[in-house]
Design a protein around this motif. Structure first.
Motif, short mmCIF file in Angstrom:
data_model
loop_
_atom_site.label_atom_id
_atom_site.label_comp_id
_atom_site.label_asym_id
_atom_site.label_seq_id
_atom_site.Cartn_x
_atom_site.Cartn_y
_atom_site.Cartn_z
N LEU A 127 0.83 -1.20 0.00
CA LEU A 127 0.00 0.00 0.00
C LEU A 127 0.87 1.26 0.00
O LEU A 127 0.61 2.21 -0.75
N ALA A 128 1.91 1.26 0.84
CA ALA A 128 2.81 2.42 0.91
C ALA A 128 3.54 2.62 -0.42
O ALA A 128 3.70 3.76 -0.88
N VAL A 129 3.98 1.53 -1.03
CA VAL A 129 4.69 1.62 -2.31
C VAL A 129 3.76 2.16 -3.40
O VAL A 129 4.17 2.98 -4.24
N CYS A 130 2.50 1.72 -3.40
CA CYS A 130 1.54 2.20 -4.40
C CYS A 130 1.28 3.69 -4.25
O CYS A 130 1.21 4.43 -5.25
N VAL A 131 1.13 4.16 -3.02
CA VAL A 131 0.92 5.59 -2.80
C VAL A 131 2.15 6.39 -3.25
O VAL A 131 2.03 7.44 -3.89
N ALA A 132 3.34 5.87 -2.92
CA ALA A 132 4.58 6.54 -3.36
C ALA A 132 4.67 6.56 -4.88
O ALA A 132 5.09 7.57 -5.48
N TYR A 133 4.26 5.48 -5.52
CA TYR A 133 4.29 5.40 -6.99
C TYR A 133 3.41 6.47 -7.61
O TYR A 133 3.79 7.13 -8.58
N LEU A 134 2.22 6.66 -7.05
CA LEU A 134 1.28 7.65 -7.58
C LEU A 134 1.69 9.07 -7.23
O LEU A 134 1.24 10.04 -7.86
N SER A 135 2.54 9.23 -6.23
CA SER A 135 2.97 10.56 -5.81
C SER A 135 4.17 11.07 -6.59
O SER A 135 4.26 12.26 -6.92
N VAL A 136 5.12 10.17 -6.88
CA VAL A 136 6.41 10.57 -7.44
C VAL A 136 6.37 10.51 -8.96
O VAL A 136 5.87 9.56 -9.55
N GLY A 137 6.92 11.54 -9.58
CA GLY A 137 7.00 11.61 -11.03
C GLY A 137 7.56 12.95 -11.45
O GLY A 137 8.21 13.64 -10.67
N GLU A 138 7.31 13.32 -12.70
CA GLU A 138 7.77 14.63 -13.17
C GLU A 138 7.15 15.74 -12.33
O GLU A 138 7.77 16.78 -12.10
N PHE A 188 5.27 16.24 -8.56
CA PHE A 188 4.99 15.56 -7.30
C PHE A 188 3.56 15.83 -6.85
O PHE A 188 3.08 16.96 -6.92
N VAL A 189 2.89 14.77 -6.42
CA VAL A 189 1.53 14.88 -5.88
C VAL A 189 1.59 14.42 -4.42
O VAL A 189 2.08 13.33 -4.13
N ALA A 190 1.11 15.24 -3.52
CA ALA A 190 1.14 14.90 -2.10
C ALA A 190 0.36 13.61 -1.84
O ALA A 190 -0.70 13.39 -2.46
N PRO A 191 0.87 12.74 -0.97
CA PRO A 191 0.16 11.49 -0.67
C PRO A 191 -1.29 11.70 -0.24
O PRO A 191 -2.17 10.91 -0.61
N ALA A 192 -1.54 12.75 0.53
CA ALA A 192 -2.91 13.03 0.95
C ALA A 192 -3.80 13.33 -0.25
O ALA A 192 -4.97 12.91 -0.31
N GLU A 193 -3.24 14.02 -1.24
CA GLU A 193 -4.01 14.33 -2.45
C GLU A 193 -4.24 13.07 -3.28
O GLU A 193 -5.30 12.90 -3.90
#
Length: 350
Positions: free
Chosen positions: A38-49, A51-56
């Motif tokens: 679950l933590a890895v999936c949230v990090a995956y969706l947050s990190v990229g060109e 950045f999207v906050a995990p809460a978002e």
């Protein structure tokens, strides 16, 4: 007054009139791996060109309006979901095949199954099949054909683990040569596309690729539940299993067939991502310290390896993206060498 006798390390879970023995350490490991995934999936969706906050990210996943919906739902979520499902399939496939062969080297990418799926898929690409909705079916056909050949040639009045692995390695080399031959005979553009697919990549995967993969794995869930139960009897020595009335030949064939289908479906969706099916079951077994390879732990570890591997592959050499298969191969190859050396030292299968 009667007391329920249960093995050490197990807890008795009761619900109504039914009861179930649960291995405590396996349950704790599965819970921990689930939290890690679950933590890895949230990090995956947050990190990229961007950045999207995990809460978002969590807000978007729960359907709340957000300016980051395009980035999270359209660009990153389908790719991550593909990696998660592919990792689950590879993890279970490796666990089943290693259980039947009783050999840690027996994984789909070592014994020729992935190479069979690759050869038939590349053949389809060479002859003009480029649709991601058709290629998975070719991969399944190729994986099943390769597994059938290995099974037939390895059968000598029974299935010997070492012979099964060695014949599988021979077929893997031969099928890899067939793939190279197809690439040299095909169009240059198609060959480049096939090369990218052959390294194992999640780039460009969308919901159109996720849907058939998800439905296929959902349809195979009853078979996986059966395999989790049948796996226990196969782990016993042959004489004990036969005395209990187990038809070992049929059960082993069923487990291998399920593992082949899972590995072939995963290969068709993302290409042959090497060493995931080799690594996940062995690490899961060491974490749980059980006599048999845990299917749930293997599935969760496979998903963690693929999703985390793709995240690192996207960011390590940013802005250049590596195929996830390159990263898993860099990790898995040293482990394979260590495993072979350890097998020789301990007198196991080499």
């Amino acid at each position: 007054m009667s007391a329920t006798v249960r093995p050490a390390g197990y807890a008795l879970a009761r619900k109504g009139r039914g009861s179930l023995l649960v291995h405590r350490r396996s349950a704790l490991v599965a819970a921990g791996l689930g939290a890690l995934l679950l933590a890895v999936c949230v990090a995956y969706l947050s990190v990229g060109e961007s950045f999207v906050a995990p809460a978002e990210v969590v807000r978007v996943l729960f359907g709340h309006p957000s300016p980051d919906e395009l980035v999270v739902e359209t660009l990153r979520l389908p790719r991550m979901t593909t990696g998660l499902l592919v990792g689950l399939a590879f993890g279970v496939a490796g666990a089943l095949i290693q259980t039947v062969a009783r050999n840690p080297l027996a994984s789909p990418d070592i014994i020729g199954i992935s190479q069979g799926a690759t050869a038939v898929t590349v053949a389809g690409m060479t002859f003009g099949v480029t649709s991601f909705t058709v290629l998975p079916y070719l991969s399944v056909a190729g994986g099943i054909l390769a597994a059938a050949l290995v099974y037939v040639f390895a059968w000598r009045g029974g299935m010997h683990a070492t012979r099964f692995v060695l014949i599988g390695i021979g077929f893997a080399v031969a099928l890899r040569s067939v793939t190279v031959l197809l690439l040299t005979k095909g169009d240059v553009t198609v060959a480049q596309q096939a090369h990218i697919w052959m390294t194992g990549s999640l780039n460009g995967r969308g919901w159109d690729e996720v849907a058939p993969l998800a439905w296929t794995l959902l349809a195979l869930c009853p078979a996986v539940l059966w395999a989790a139960r049948a796996q226990r009897t196969v782990s016993l020595d042959d004489s004990t299993a036969v005395s209990l009335g187990v038809r070992l030949g049929r059960v082993r064939l069923g487990l291998v067939a399920l593992g082949v289908v899972l590995a072939s479906v995963a290969t068709g969706a993302a290409g042959p991502i090497d060493f995931v099916a080799l690594l996940a079951p062995q690490i899961a077994r060491r974490l749980t310290r059980t006599a048999q390879i845990p299917l749930l732990g293997s599935a969760l570890l496979g998903a963690v390896v693929v999703v985390l591997g793709d995240l690192l592959a996207r960011k390590l050499l940013s802005p250049t993206e590596l195929p996830v298969g390159v990263l898993t191969a860099a990790i898995g190859a040293p482990y394979l060498i260590w495993l072979i050396m350890r097998s020789r030292t301990t007198g196991g299968a080499s």
